[in-house]
Design a protein around this motif. Sequence first.
Motif, short mmCIF file in Angstrom:
data_model
loop_
_atom_site.label_atom_id
_atom_site.label_comp_id
_atom_site.label_asym_id
_atom_site.label_seq_id
_atom_site.Cartn_x
_atom_site.Cartn_y
_atom_site.Cartn_z
N ILE A 143 0.81 -1.21 0.00
CA ILE A 143 0.00 0.00 0.00
C ILE A 143 0.85 1.26 0.00
CG2 ILE A 143 -0.26 0.06 2.53
CD1 ILE A 143 -3.21 0.94 1.95
N GLU A 144 2.03 1.20 0.63
CA GLU A 144 2.88 2.38 0.64
C GLU A 144 3.49 2.65 -0.74
OE1 GLU A 144 5.18 -1.15 2.13
OE2 GLU A 144 3.25 -0.20 2.60
N VAL A 145 3.67 1.60 -1.54
CA VAL A 145 4.15 1.79 -2.91
C VAL A 145 3.07 2.45 -3.75
CG1 VAL A 145 5.01 0.63 -4.98
CG2 VAL A 145 5.76 -0.14 -2.72
N MET A 146 1.81 2.03 -3.55
CA MET A 146 0.70 2.69 -4.23
C MET A 146 0.63 4.16 -3.82
SD MET A 146 -2.49 0.02 -4.35
CE MET A 146 -2.28 -0.78 -2.77
N ALA A 147 0.80 4.43 -2.53
CA ALA A 147 0.72 5.81 -2.03
C ALA A 147 1.80 6.68 -2.65
CB ALA A 147 0.84 5.82 -0.51
N SER A 148 2.96 6.10 -2.94
CA SER A 148 4.06 6.88 -3.52
C SER A 148 3.78 7.33 -4.94
CB SER A 148 5.36 6.06 -3.48
OG SER A 148 5.30 4.98 -4.40
N ARG A 149 2.75 6.77 -5.55
CA ARG A 149 2.42 7.13 -6.93
C ARG A 149 1.54 8.38 -7.02
NH1 ARG A 149 1.21 1.21 -9.78
NH2 ARG A 149 3.36 0.47 -9.65
N GLY A 150 1.15 8.90 -5.88
CA GLY A 150 0.34 10.11 -5.87
C GLY A 150 -0.64 10.09 -4.72
#
Length: 449
Positions: A233-240
Amino acid sequence: MTHQVHIIGGGMAGSEAAWQLAQAGIKVRLSEMRGAGHMTPAHQTDGLAELVCSNSFRSDDAQNNAVGLLHQEMRDLGSIIMAQAEKARVPAGSALAVDRDIFSAHVTRALSDHPNVEIVRERIDALPSSGLTIIATGPLTAEPLSHSIGAATGMDSLAFFDAIAPIVYRDSIDMGICWMQSRWDKGETKDYINCPMDKAQYDAFVQGLLDGPKTEFKEWETNTPYFEGCMPIEVMASRGVETLRHGPMKPMGLDDPRTGRWPYAVVQLRQDNALGTLWNMVGFQTKLKHAAQVELFRTIPGLEQAEFARLGGLHRNTFIQSPRLLDATLRLKSAPHIRFAGQMTGCEGYVESAAIGLIAARFAVAELGGRTLPPPPVTSALGALLSHVTGGAEADTFQPMNVNFGLMPPPDGRVKKKERKAAYTTRARADFGAWAREFGLLEGAALPV
């Protein structure tokens, strides 16, 4: 017991393959290293077909969803995985979710009781040099066998990360804040717990994901790509900052009973066991360190006092370049006595893994009987998935794939957008049924060797 087929790996694919072969009257040796003093980074028991990531087999809608269509095709072929999933089913709206302990216990018992199956708790460190073999060791294959596979294929296996979502005790969730509802009220019951967030809470949460301490990996793991379906989920969050609101935390179709409106963002939890005491955080796979997970996830409204039965984790998965290495019946081209099945082939998901195990076994049954079984039609869910891993995908850029309508050829003629899914499934049911009937594969049909 003298065996005719050796299956290595007792996960979803290996269990399904063993059942299909045994039901056809073929003697099977099923080797599973768990229970012999060995364990993987993700498993917790020695049970066959243990579910390690989610407890959901995803949509069970055979009319409008490709994975639901695959469910039905597997049921048609007498799948043990689908039969035992039904017995262990827990509420999940239109999805098929199970109590993972009950499910594994049922599969283990059914195979243990079968007179044609010998379960041996042992680790196999090298590819057998002879004898029909199905390799179904999954994405966490032990290092010695991985090296043996690499030596046989002449190339290194590809790799990707797979993440595990946390599980929360139901009685630690504040239902004065949360509420029960399935998105858009799909299904006959309200099967998800919803935790609402306003904009300030959401923004702070996203920043916490980005700032929180993450698990560090060995040098050889740092450049391994993530599979999109299990993206932390933190990788998804890093996308915007808005990414999560259009992903696992989307509020659309969820009416907060206190306001009558959609919240700014929502965290959903899905029932994880039959008793309803454990609930997993949907889409919350993570590589945050455990202490950071507890601290951050307790900022979610309704989870302030949350107690966790399991925290999130991350492990390395491996798979082979199947489009280059395997023939149309899943045999290793350089050693045709060996078939591969399950996630090792580059399919992704519980159901997909079991489905490839099922068809690998059916190919082996035909081979032992001196017959040829053509692959299922590519217009079916099983045929499309098989085609993808055995040649439909580009080998050089091959990545794990869930079953989806995009793997099937488009329906003939002009079809309205809202009717396309029905067109895919109607055609698939007809074509798959014709193939299964022609070769005597329907559940209950004779399977002579």
